[in-house]
Enzyme design. Structure first.
Site, PDB file in Angstrom:
ATOM      1  N   GLU A 268      -2.007  -8.795   3.895  1.00 44.95           N
ATOM      2  CA  GLU A 268      -1.921  -9.220   5.307  1.00 44.95           C
ATOM      3  C   GLU A 268      -3.301  -9.285   5.958  1.00 44.95           C
ATOM      4  O   GLU A 268      -3.482 -10.005   6.933  1.00 44.95           O
ATOM      5  CB  GLU A 268      -0.987  -8.281   6.089  1.00 44.95           C
ATOM      6  CG  GLU A 268      -1.563  -6.931   6.513  1.00 44.95           C
ATOM      7  CD  GLU A 268      -1.707  -5.930   5.363  1.00 44.95           C
ATOM      8  OE1 GLU A 268      -1.339  -6.280   4.217  1.00 44.95           O
ATOM      9  OE2 GLU A 268      -2.201  -4.812   5.613  1.00 44.95           O
TER      10      GLU A 268
ATOM     11  N   CYS B 171       0.832  -1.211   0.000  1.00 40.87           N
ATOM     12  CA  CYS B 171       0.000   0.000   0.000  1.00 40.87           C
ATOM     13  C   CYS B 171       0.868   1.263   0.000  1.00 40.87           C
ATOM     14  O   CYS B 171       1.540   1.545  -0.972  1.00 40.87           O
ATOM     15  CB  CYS B 171      -0.994  -0.027   1.155  1.00 40.87           C
ATOM     16  SG  CYS B 171      -2.308   1.187   0.927  1.00 40.87           S
TER      17      CYS B 171
ATOM     18  N   HIS C   5      -3.923  -4.996   0.451  1.00 43.26           N
ATOM     19  CA  HIS C   5      -3.447  -5.409   1.779  1.00 43.26           C
ATOM     20  C   HIS C   5      -3.550  -6.918   1.938  1.00 43.26           C
ATOM     21  O   HIS C   5      -4.496  -7.412   2.572  1.00 43.26           O
ATOM     22  CB  HIS C   5      -4.254  -4.705   2.873  1.00 43.26           C
ATOM     23  CG  HIS C   5      -3.877  -3.272   3.080  1.00 43.26           C
ATOM     24  ND1 HIS C   5      -2.841  -2.893   3.908  1.00 43.26           N
ATOM     25  CD2 HIS C   5      -4.369  -2.137   2.538  1.00 43.26           C
ATOM     26  CE1 HIS C   5      -2.728  -1.570   3.888  1.00 43.26           C
ATOM     27  NE2 HIS C   5      -3.640  -1.084   3.057  1.00 43.26           N
TER      28      HIS C   5
END
Ligand code: MN
Length: 232
Positions: free
Chosen positions: A209, A105, A207
């Site tokens: 994660e 990001c 993202h």
């Protein structure tokens, strides 16, 4: 054991923070995440980097537009000059040392700008398009598709030409920095970049994660980062 440095966010009250998701994803990949202290002292950063096998640049606020030669527009968000200085320096050092880097990001935007790239300061204002990218309302769910460039490292890591991604950004890479290629796009907007002349330098605008517990395909990015460190 592999040690991955994780860059922190800087909050207004003088705190440094990191979303636990980043740390969990690195643990899951079999490495130890090391949350880095915030500093723009280059000698300290050099010493830190010497102890690490790879680097994870995390998400966060906007980059100071002066860093990519633009004037700050009213639609650019708050900036954190010390964090910019730290991460820009780390990118240049990591590239020089050819250490594995995963940039997420804001991190993807830092990677690009540190190598001379530019940004859209707000996608809606400066790029347009049909898709709404700031979807903080659905932080852990796919909201749009990304097309991956055939033959790219990203494509190999994800094992697909198209993937569904979440989207928590209002800025995006306009012109990629030197030595970088665009490896993911959505409606012509850059969603991923990489450095083909380096072993493992990868940036994604989404993202992973926050997806990888429920959409395990996205864990592959962290697994590949750690594998690249092991093969160093
Ligand atoms: Mn997006």
């Amino acid at each position: 054991m592999v040690y991955i440095g994780v860059t922190p966010s800087q909050t207004e009250g003088g705190r440094v923070t990191v979303n636990q998701d980043y740390l969990d994803a690195v643990w899951r990949a079999g490495a130890i995440p090391i949350l880095l202290p915030l500093t723009d002292d280059e000698s300290r950063l050099d010493h830190m980097l010497r102890q690490l096998d790879g680097l994870l640049l995390t998400g966060g606020g906007d980059i100071d537009p002066l860093r990519y030669g633009a004037e700050k527009q009213p639609w650019c968000g708050p900036i954190t000059p010390e964090r910019d200085a730290m991460e820009f320096f780390l990118v240049r050092r990591v590239m020089a040392l050819d250490l594995p880097l995963l940039a997420i990001c804001r991190g993807e935007q830092v990677l690009s700008c540190a190598l001379g790239g530019t940004l859209y300061q707000d996608i809606e204002k400066e790029f347009g398009g049909e898709i709404r990218h700031p979807r903080q309302d659905l932080p852990r769910d796919p909201v749009h598709e990304a097309e991956l460039m055939p033959g790219s490292l990203l494509c190999a890591v994800m094992g697909a030409n198209r993937i569904q991604v979440n989207s928590r950004h209002h800025q995006a890479v306009r012109r990629p920095g030197a030595g970088l290629i665009i490896s993911a796009r959505t409606e012509g907007l850059t969603e991923g970049i990489e450095a083909p002349l380096h072993r493992f330098v990868l940036g994604v605008q989404w993202h992973p994660e926050s997806l990888c517990d429920r959409y395990p395909k996205h864990q592959a990015l962290f697994d590949a980062l750690v594998r690249a460190c092991q093969n160093a």
